[in-house]
Design a protein around this motif. Structure first.
Motif, PDB file in Angstrom:
ATOM      1  N   GLN A 105       0.833  -1.204   0.000  1.00 25.62           N
ATOM      2  CA  GLN A 105       0.000   0.000   0.000  1.00 25.62           C
ATOM      3  C   GLN A 105       0.869   1.256   0.000  1.00 25.62           C
ATOM      4  N   ILE A 106       1.889   1.276   0.829  1.00 24.26           N
ATOM      5  CA  ILE A 106       2.811   2.419   0.890  1.00 24.26           C
ATOM      6  C   ILE A 106       3.505   2.596  -0.448  1.00 24.26           C
ATOM      7  N   TRP A 107       3.947   1.501  -1.032  1.00 22.25           N
ATOM      8  CA  TRP A 107       4.626   1.532  -2.333  1.00 22.25           C
ATOM      9  C   TRP A 107       3.678   2.057  -3.408  1.00 22.25           C
ATOM     10  N   ILE A 108       2.439   1.561  -3.449  1.00 20.62           N
ATOM     11  CA  ILE A 108       1.472   2.010  -4.455  1.00 20.62           C
ATOM     12  C   ILE A 108       1.190   3.499  -4.277  1.00 20.62           C
ATOM     13  N   ALA A 109       1.055   3.952  -3.047  1.00 20.07           N
ATOM     14  CA  ALA A 109       0.811   5.384  -2.797  1.00 20.07           C
ATOM     15  C   ALA A 109       1.960   6.229  -3.339  1.00 20.07           C
ATOM     16  N   ARG A 110       3.192   5.737  -3.235  1.00 16.04           N
ATOM     17  CA  ARG A 110       4.357   6.479  -3.745  1.00 16.04           C
ATOM     18  C   ARG A 110       4.387   6.552  -5.267  1.00 16.04           C
ATOM     19  N   ILE A 111       4.051   5.438  -5.916  1.00 17.42           N
ATOM     20  CA  ILE A 111       4.162   5.395  -7.382  1.00 17.42           C
ATOM     21  C   ILE A 111       2.897   5.871  -8.082  1.00 17.42           C
ATOM     22  N   PHE A 112       1.802   5.983  -7.347  1.00 15.97           N
ATOM     23  CA  PHE A 112       0.506   6.244  -7.960  1.00 15.97           C
ATOM     24  C   PHE A 112       0.504   7.501  -8.821  1.00 15.97           C
ATOM     25  N   ASP A 113       0.957   8.613  -8.275  1.00 19.17           N
ATOM     26  CA  ASP A 113       0.920   9.867  -9.034  1.00 19.17           C
ATOM     27  C   ASP A 113       1.760   9.791 -10.302  1.00 19.17           C
ATOM     28  N   GLN A 114       2.911   9.175 -10.202  1.00 14.47           N
ATOM     29  CA  GLN A 114       3.817   9.080 -11.343  1.00 14.47           C
ATOM     30  C   GLN A 114       3.230   8.237 -12.481  1.00 14.47           C
ATOM     31  N   HIS A 115       2.434   7.220 -12.150  1.00 17.56           N
ATOM     32  CA  HIS A 115       1.943   6.282 -13.161  1.00 17.56           C
ATOM     33  C   HIS A 115       0.442   6.384 -13.436  1.00 17.56           C
ATOM     34  N   ARG A 116      -0.241   7.345 -12.821  1.00 14.27           N
ATOM     35  CA  ARG A 116      -1.692   7.417 -12.964  1.00 14.27           C
ATOM     36  C   ARG A 116      -2.145   7.674 -14.400  1.00 14.27           C
TER      37      ARG A 116
END
Length: 150
Positions: A105-116
């Motif tokens: 979850q922490i990892w997805i939150a970090r990458i989410f904006d970059q890959h949205r």
């Protein structure tokens, strides 16, 4: 700035990715496996862990090689490549323990904006699926390639 990721190789019909973690515990062979779990819709379960003999994966061991971020960035790259090759596929992700699910979850939150712009992520809460939102606590995730029109 170039992201620091491990170089990986695809084996076994491009559903198994291999790379080596390097840190204080030495060189550790890691595997990312995309296992087909459902054909309609096309869903693959992602397994990540230490490689055992015969390309089996130990998803419960903690290697503690001080490179978690680099490993997770490498997994991100593998997921993106996998989804680019299988545009209709969904990748299901759930930790082998609640602590690992929180790490995802922490990892997805970090990458989410970059890959949205090109992936969509949903999170599961008590068997219901929602669009991923930072700050919500999910127990599993579905990642898919966005259609160009989305």
């Amino acid at each position: 700035m170039k992201k620091e990721v491990y170089e990986y190789v695809k084996i076994e019909d491009h559903t198994l990715y291999q790379f080596f973690s390097y840190g204080p515990k030495g060189l550790i062979r890691k595997l990312i496996q995309f296992n087909l779990v459902q054909r309609i819709p096309l869903i693959f379960n992602l397994e990540l862990g230490k490689a055992l003999s015969g390309n089996k994966i130990d998803t419960s061991s903690v290697t503690d090689n001080k490179d978690t971020n680099k490993i997770l960035l490498s997994v991100t790259e593998a997921i993106i490549e996998f989804l680019n090759e299988r545009r209709e596929a969904l990748v299901f992700l759930e930790g082998s323990t609640p602590a690992r699910t929180r790490l995802f979850q922490i990892w997805i939150a970090r990458i989410f904006d970059q890959h949205r712009g090109f992936i969509s992520i949903e999170g599961r809460i008590k068997n219901n699926w929602y669009l991923f939102e930072k700050g919500k606590s999910f127990d599993a995730f579905l990642i898919k390639k966005k259609n160009i029109n989305q």
